[in-house]
Design a protein around this motif. Structure first.
Motif, PDB file in Angstrom:
ATOM      1  N   ALA A  63       0.738  -0.894   0.302  1.00 49.81           N
ATOM      2  CA  ALA A  63      -0.386  -0.143   0.003  1.00 49.81           C
ATOM      3  C   ALA A  63       0.793   0.906  -0.155  1.00 49.81           C
ATOM      4  N   ARG A  64       1.680   1.703   1.381  1.00 49.91           N
ATOM      5  CA  ARG A  64       3.038   2.726   0.651  1.00 49.91           C
ATOM      6  C   ARG A  64       3.398   2.361  -0.626  1.00 49.91           C
ATOM      7  N   SER A  65       3.723   1.791  -1.370  1.00 49.60           N
ATOM      8  CA  SER A  65       4.264   1.862  -2.217  1.00 49.60           C
ATOM      9  C   SER A  65       3.219   2.640  -3.401  1.00 49.60           C
ATOM     10  N   VAL A  66       2.046   1.984  -3.583  1.00 52.59           N
ATOM     11  CA  VAL A  66       1.124   2.495  -4.628  1.00 52.59           C
ATOM     12  C   VAL A  66       1.214   3.731  -4.217  1.00 52.59           C
ATOM     13  N   LEU A  67       0.603   4.446  -3.143  1.00 53.95           N
ATOM     14  CA  LEU A  67       0.639   5.730  -2.286  1.00 53.95           C
ATOM     15  C   LEU A  67       2.104   6.664  -2.921  1.00 53.95           C
ATOM     16  N   ALA A  68       3.557   6.161  -2.040  1.00 53.10           N
ATOM     17  CA  ALA A  68       4.202   6.859  -2.804  1.00 53.10           C
ATOM     18  C   ALA A  68       4.513   6.806  -4.696  1.00 53.10           C
ATOM     19  N   PHE A  69       3.972   6.095  -5.305  1.00 53.91           N
ATOM     20  CA  PHE A  69       4.370   6.420  -6.329  1.00 53.91           C
ATOM     21  C   PHE A  69       3.014   7.539  -6.878  1.00 53.91           C
ATOM     22  N   SER A  70       1.835   7.272  -6.353  1.00 50.29           N
ATOM     23  CA  SER A  70       0.273   8.158  -7.211  1.00 50.29           C
ATOM     24  C   SER A  70       1.320   9.988  -6.833  1.00 50.29           C
ATOM     25  N   VAL A  72       4.263  10.903  -5.934  1.00 50.27           N
ATOM     26  CA  VAL A  72       5.340  11.252  -7.068  1.00 50.27           C
ATOM     27  C   VAL A  72       4.403  11.863  -8.367  1.00 50.27           C
ATOM     28  N   SER A  73       4.241  11.260  -9.032  1.00 51.20           N
ATOM     29  CA  SER A  73       2.971  11.211 -10.170  1.00 51.20           C
ATOM     30  C   SER A  73       2.345  12.538 -10.176  1.00 51.20           C
ATOM     31  N   VAL A  74       1.673  12.738  -9.200  1.00 52.25           N
ATOM     32  CA  VAL A  74       0.457  13.869  -9.547  1.00 52.25           C
ATOM     33  C   VAL A  74       1.434  14.693  -9.013  1.00 52.25           C
ATOM     34  N   LEU A  75       2.285  15.402  -8.017  1.00 54.50           N
ATOM     35  CA  LEU A  75       3.416  16.162  -8.138  1.00 54.50           C
ATOM     36  C   LEU A  75       4.365  16.576  -9.885  1.00 54.50           C
ATOM     37  N   PHE A  76       4.561  15.607  -9.883  1.00 50.37           N
ATOM     38  CA  PHE A  76       5.216  15.510 -11.052  1.00 50.37           C
ATOM     39  C   PHE A  76       3.790  15.887 -12.345  1.00 50.37           C
ATOM     40  N   LEU A  77       3.473  15.558 -12.188  1.00 48.46           N
ATOM     41  CA  LEU A  77       2.472  15.948 -13.497  1.00 48.46           C
ATOM     42  C   LEU A  77       1.780  17.559 -13.425  1.00 48.46           C
ATOM     43  N   TYR A  78       1.236  17.808 -12.191  1.00 47.95           N
ATOM     44  CA  TYR A  78       0.864  19.288 -11.805  1.00 47.95           C
ATOM     45  C   TYR A  78       2.312  20.178 -11.957  1.00 47.95           C
ATOM     46  N   ALA A  79       4.293  20.201 -11.666  1.00 49.32           N
ATOM     47  CA  ALA A  79       4.099  20.877 -12.510  1.00 49.32           C
ATOM     48  C   ALA A  79       5.038  20.770 -13.696  1.00 49.32           C
ATOM     49  N   PHE A  80       4.182  19.439 -14.415  1.00 41.89           N
ATOM     50  CA  PHE A  80       4.741  19.466 -16.088  1.00 41.89           C
ATOM     51  C   PHE A  80       3.496  20.259 -16.795  1.00 41.89           C
ATOM     52  N   GLN A  81       2.286  20.524 -15.931  1.00 40.64           N
ATOM     53  CA  GLN A  81       1.302  21.060 -16.381  1.00 40.64           C
ATOM     54  C   GLN A  81       1.727  22.824 -16.536  1.00 40.64           C
ATOM     55  N   ARG A  82       2.182  22.616 -15.283  1.00 41.35           N
ATOM     56  CA  ARG A  82       2.503  24.826 -14.653  1.00 41.35           C
ATOM     57  C   ARG A  82       3.526  24.955 -15.331  1.00 41.35           C
ATOM     58  N   LEU A  83       4.393  24.182 -15.546  1.00 38.87           N
ATOM     59  CA  LEU A  83       6.003  24.534 -16.566  1.00 38.87           C
ATOM     60  C   LEU A  83       5.566  24.432 -17.846  1.00 38.87           C
ATOM     61  N   GLN A  84       4.544  24.265 -18.859  1.00 37.56           N
ATOM     62  CA  GLN A  84       3.970  23.734 -20.208  1.00 37.56           C
ATOM     63  C   GLN A  84       4.692  25.217 -21.262  1.00 37.56           C
ATOM     64  N   GLY A  85       4.471  26.333 -20.655  1.00 39.21           N
ATOM     65  CA  GLY A  85       4.795  27.708 -21.308  1.00 39.21           C
ATOM     66  C   GLY A  85       6.771  27.272 -21.852  1.00 39.21           C
ATOM     67  N   TYR A  86       7.323  26.140 -20.895  1.00 34.77           N
ATOM     68  CA  TYR A  86       8.832  26.959 -21.290  1.00 34.77           C
ATOM     69  C   TYR A  86       8.840  25.183 -22.386  1.00 34.77           C
ATOM     70  N   LEU A  87       8.536  24.164 -22.539  1.00 34.53           N
ATOM     71  CA  LEU A  87       8.335  23.370 -22.962  1.00 34.53           C
ATOM     72  C   LEU A  87       7.911  23.119 -24.297  1.00 34.53           C
ATOM     73  N   LEU A  88       8.276  21.836 -25.389  1.00 32.62           N
ATOM     74  CA  LEU A  88       8.325  21.940 -26.560  1.00 32.62           C
ATOM     75  C   LEU A  88       6.974  21.756 -26.689  1.00 32.62           C
ATOM     76  N   LEU A  89       6.526  21.782 -28.238  1.00 29.24           N
ATOM     77  CA  LEU A  89       5.362  21.235 -28.880  1.00 29.24           C
ATOM     78  C   LEU A  89       3.758  21.508 -27.707  1.00 29.24           C
ATOM     79  N   ASN A  90       3.727  22.690 -27.044  1.00 21.20           N
ATOM     80  CA  ASN A  90       2.976  23.447 -26.414  1.00 21.20           C
ATOM     81  C   ASN A  90       2.387  23.967 -27.259  1.00 21.20           C
ATOM     82  N   LEU A  91       2.712  24.661 -28.359  1.00 17.70           N
ATOM     83  CA  LEU A  91       1.103  25.587 -28.995  1.00 17.70           C
ATOM     84  C   LEU A  91       0.874  26.449 -28.556  1.00 17.70           C
ATOM     85  N   GLY A  92       2.104  27.079 -27.455  1.00 14.47           N
ATOM     86  CA  GLY A  92       1.748  28.519 -28.273  1.00 14.47           C
ATOM     87  C   GLY A  92       0.988  28.616 -26.350  1.00 14.47           C
TER      88      GLY A  92
END
Lengths: 554, 303
Positions: A63-70, A72-92
């Motif tokens: 269960a802790r592994s599931v929660l750890a993975f999830s 980390v996933s939430v934080l990663f995906l949040y950061a990914f979206q917030r930083l979209q403006g600096y990334l490739l293929l962002n369509l502006g």
């Protein structure tokens, strides 16, 4: 051929295909999750991840592994979206606003894919492909992994060990999801789904106007969105969009994809516990409830009661011409019976009772057949509750598959089933008590309540479809529904794993005359009955104020 | 304890990154590469179609508007379904109307009032009034009967708000006041009296919700002459197709506007009609984009 006959053949052909595939595919998944051998590519992946794939985990570690993975996933995906403006293929497109990014990150990690944003005007190709679609794979794999750990609780004896989360996760991705997705993506492209990296580009139309044609790696995301019961559309219009679901036969394939894993896992379960008949019993409960629901929604939509459907002459609002009313209704049933939430037509414009069925499907706890993995463990916990109820009636110690269902087990099972109603009803009541949140309703009267009730039901059950008239991209709804998704996904998961841990420790009780057989039609009927009654009593008052109040008057 | 927590989360991050590469980079790029094969590339790139002069005019499977600069339908083109995507058929704003089956009461525009952005108040139309209005307009355009159940002759929802004491079932047996809620004054209401009470027109800005809302069926046929797909918005707002019945209704108008026979137009409709997949999946449909493009080739409109 009449539309009704064609609609029945459409449903019948899906049933035949699922019956044909569930045995070989269920057996295949059994071999995947019980094999002791690792593929070479998997060994490479484990080395990169830095885990020992053969180390067994206790329920709490799993269960802790599931929660750890999830987490980390939430934080990663949040950061990914917030930083979209600096990334490739962002369509502006700029970074996604904080409350939408939080809601979306949670939504995709919890396998919900509730979308408070509109794909074509918010997300660039890279965020879709390497952020959102990745969660479509791994959140589905997490569901399957937890289901496998749960079944090991029944299959194993006198042990603390439920398997290894990292191994289950990688195998689900590499051996189950990826191969099917790759084949199905090519098939969808042949049907007209797009797969490119084009910027939106403007053309001069036939009549001399202008139109901006959008692109994107759609097909690769579309298939895993269905196969993993995720549901998050590349575009706002989801599977109604011709680039996601171009023809009537791709529509059939999409429904097949979104039901195939969930309907095959009971076979895997039967093989793992060493009694195929137990798997047949579970799949029979799922199939019975699913068929009833598909029929109910088709009848409601084809009969098209209600003022506007009567004026129109059909329940055609929000449906595509190429699919028609019946195939749209069948998709709607499939997407809400599983935890998919993809839509090929818009449920908010359904007849009152047809829309009510989509809500009831989710309220069942999405167990018929449910999300990938979550459907199986949800249904098995209902079976546990059923043997307990039956045990009370005849005065014997309840047991399921040789494992005693005692006080500790029942506490976990009960808590599992209390989570969702609490979130749905408290959430809806809170929203309805606040004028600002009521103002988000597009429709008025009972239909407005239905919109809010649908939103919390969808979020708490990790479905992701909506009565989409509700304006949900406000900080309040993004936060509240985000919390509903987190608790609705992970609390039941932890309770399920705790229950499995407790079951795995027991040694099996030998079958005696007093043992309730759990593979007979009687038991199938009892589980179906318990499911309907449990849900009916919990949600009937809320449904009475929404879809029933709207649909039953005069 | 602390070190196992850290180790677990590091493993989680590594797992996520590894799986992101596999499922989020390698997989979609591999599918894209395969899609470059002949036979797949056209659809992977959006099934784009060209006019006779070779210019790209859009996608075969994405619907388009066929209206003039004034927003009115061009008579020599088959008209697609109503669209809720942006201003109509806008792929950057795909959407359905999301209006429910009992969306029957309009919010009438208050003359002189402004909305939050300072534009004149336009009110909002219920789904019923949208359907009634479209049906009436199409009836006039194509010379067929545009009437529908629950619609007034003026093309709005025929809905009354009935005030008065209610009986046990919630009905108002002896109304004290009746208002036709979708007909703004000084309109003459679609019925003169209801249960002996004179029906009033609606004053914009007044709230008629306290009365009982009663849609009035009227005498229109249950299967109206204007097909259902012609008066309803699709789910995507980009539906490229209409029903064969809808195409047959429009054929005479298009034929007249282009100066060819209706039979010739119906032949073309037949060529662009797709039956059900495998004979039983979906519904027969007519691709409006391809049909109109073909019409321009066969019988260009001379304006």
């Amino acid at each position: 051929m009449s539309s009704t006959t064609a609609g029945i053949l459409f449903i019948g052909s899906l049933v035949i295909a699922l019956v044909a595939v569930h045995r070989p595919f269920g057996d295949y998944m059994y071999r995947v999750f019980t094999s002791t051998r690792h593929l070479r590519v998997e060994r490479g992946l484990y080395r990169l991840i830095g885990v020992n794939p053969d180390a067994e985990q206790k329920w709490s570690v799993y269960a802790r592994s599931v929660l750890a993975f999830s987490l980390v996933s939430v934080l990663f995906l949040y950061a990914f979206q917030r930083l979209q403006g600096y990334l490739l293929l962002n369509l502006g497109f700029k970074g996604v606003p904080d409350h939408i990014a939080w809601n979306t990150a949670i939504s995709f990690v919890t396998n919900t894919n509730w979308q408070a944003y509109s794909g074509e005007s918010t997300m660039g190709h890279l965020v879709q492909m390497s952020g959102l679609a990745v969660q479509n794979f791994v959140s589905a794999a997490v569901g399957i992994a937890v289901a496998m750990a749960f079944v090991r609780g029944f299959a194993r004896k006198k042990t603390d060990e439920l398997g290894n989360f990292w191994t289950d996760l990688v195998r689900a991705c590499v051996r189950v999801l990826l191969p099917i997705a790759a084949v199905a993506a090519i098939v969808l492209i042949a049907g007209g789904a797009v797969q490119n990296f084009a910027d939106p580009h403007t053309v001069h139309t036939v009549a001399g106007g202008t139109q901006t044609i959008t692109g994107g790696p759609v097909a690769s995301q579309e298939v895993i969105k269905e196969l993993g019961t995720n549901g998050g559309g590349f575009y706002n219009a989801n599977s109604a969009h011709p680039f996601e679901n171009p023809t009537a036969w791709t529509n059939w394939i999409e429904i097949f994809l979104l039901t195939m894993i969930a309907f095959s896992l009971p076979r895997t379960f039967g093989r793992m516990v060493g009694d195929k008949r137990q798997g047949y019993a579970i799949v029979s409960v799922m199939a019975t409830l699913a068929v009833l629901s598909v029929i109910a929604i088709n009848v409601a939509q084809l009969a098209h009661h209600g003022t506007v459907p009567t004026a129109v002459g059909a329940a055609a609002e929000g449906t595509e011409t190429r699919f028609g009313v019946s195939n749209s209704a069948t998709f709607a049933a499939a997407t809400t019976l599983t935890s998919t939430g993809a839509v090929n037509s818009f449920h908010d414009s359904y007849t009152s009772l047809g829309g009510g069925v989509t809500m009831l499907n989710m309220m069942l706890g999405e167990v018929a057949p449910g999300g990938v993995g979550s459907g199986l463990y949800g249904m098995l916990i209902l079976a546990v509750i059923t043997v307990f109820v039956a045990g009370l009636m005849v005065g014997r110690t309840p047991e399921y598959l040789g494992k005693k269902i005692g006080g500790r087990e029942m506490k976990f099972a009960s808590m599992y089933f209390l989570v969702t109603p609490v979130i749905v009803l408290v959430g809806t009541a809170t929203a309805m008590a606040m004028p600002g949140q009521r103002a988000s309703m597009l429709n008025t009267g009972p239909h407005g309540l239905s919109e809010v009730l649908y939103a919390f039901t969808s979020a708490a059950n990790n479905n992701g479809s909506a009565f989409a008239g509700l304006t949900v991209n406000t900080p309040w709804y993004d936060t509240a529904l985000g919390l509903a998704m987190v608790f609705g996904r992970f609390l039941p998961m932890v309770f399920a794993l705790a229950l499995a841990g407790s079951l795995a420790r027991q040694s099996p009780t030998p079958v005696s005359e007093g043992t309730l057989p759990t593979h007979r039609p009687l038991f199938v009927g009892m589980v179906a009955g318990v499911t309907l009654i449990l849900v009916g009593l919990t949600f009937f008052p809320a449904l009475a104020l929404g879809p029933l109040a709207e649909g039953i008057h005069q | 304890m602390r070190s196992s927590w850290l180790r677990r989360h590091v493993a989680a991050l590594r797992a996520l990154l590894v799986l992101t590469v596999v499922t989020g980079v390698v997989y979609p790029l591999a599918i894209w590469a395969i899609a470059q094969m002949p036979g797949l590339r056209g659809s992977a790139d959006g099934s784009m179609i060209k006019a006779a002069d070779g210019s790209v005019v859009g996608s075969r499977i994405i619907g388009q508007s066929f209206t003039g600069k004034d927003g009115n339908p061009l008579r020599w083109y088959f008209q697609p379904r109503p669209s809720a995507a942006g201003d109509g058929y806008d792929p950057t704003a795909t959407a359905a109307s999301n209006l429910g089956p009992e969306s029957v009461v309009d919010t009438l525009p208050v003359p002189g009032a402004k909305d939050e952005e300072g534009n004149p108040d336009e009110g909002t139309q219920s789904l019923l009034t949208q359907v009634c209005g479209r049906s009436k307009a199409i009836g006039e355009l194509d010379g067929v009967d545009g009437s529908r159940p629950f619609c007034t002759k003026s093309g709005v929802g025929a809905v009354l708000s009935v005030f008065g004491p209610r009986d046990a079932t919630g009905r108002v047996t002896r109304p004290t006041r009746v208002v036709s809620v979708n007909e703004a004054c000084p309109a003459v209401p679609f019925v003169a009296t209801y249960r002996g009470v004179t029906v009033e027109c609606a004053k914009p800005g007044e709230d008629y919700a306290p009365g009982r809302i009663v849609p009035v069926r009227g005498g229109a046929r249950a299967t109206p002459a204007v097909p259902s797909d012609a008066v309803t918005a699709s789910g995507s707002g980009l539906d490229p197709a209409i029903s064969p019945a809808n195409a047959r209704m429009q054929a005479p108008r298009v034929a007249t506007a282009r100066g060819i026979t209706t039979d010739r137009v119906l032949d073309l409709v037949g060529e662009h009609t797709t039956g059900r997949s495998l004979g039983f999946m979906g519904e027969p449909s007519v691709n409006v984009v391809e049909l109109n493009l073909d019409l321009d080739r066969v019988a260009p409109h001379k304006s």
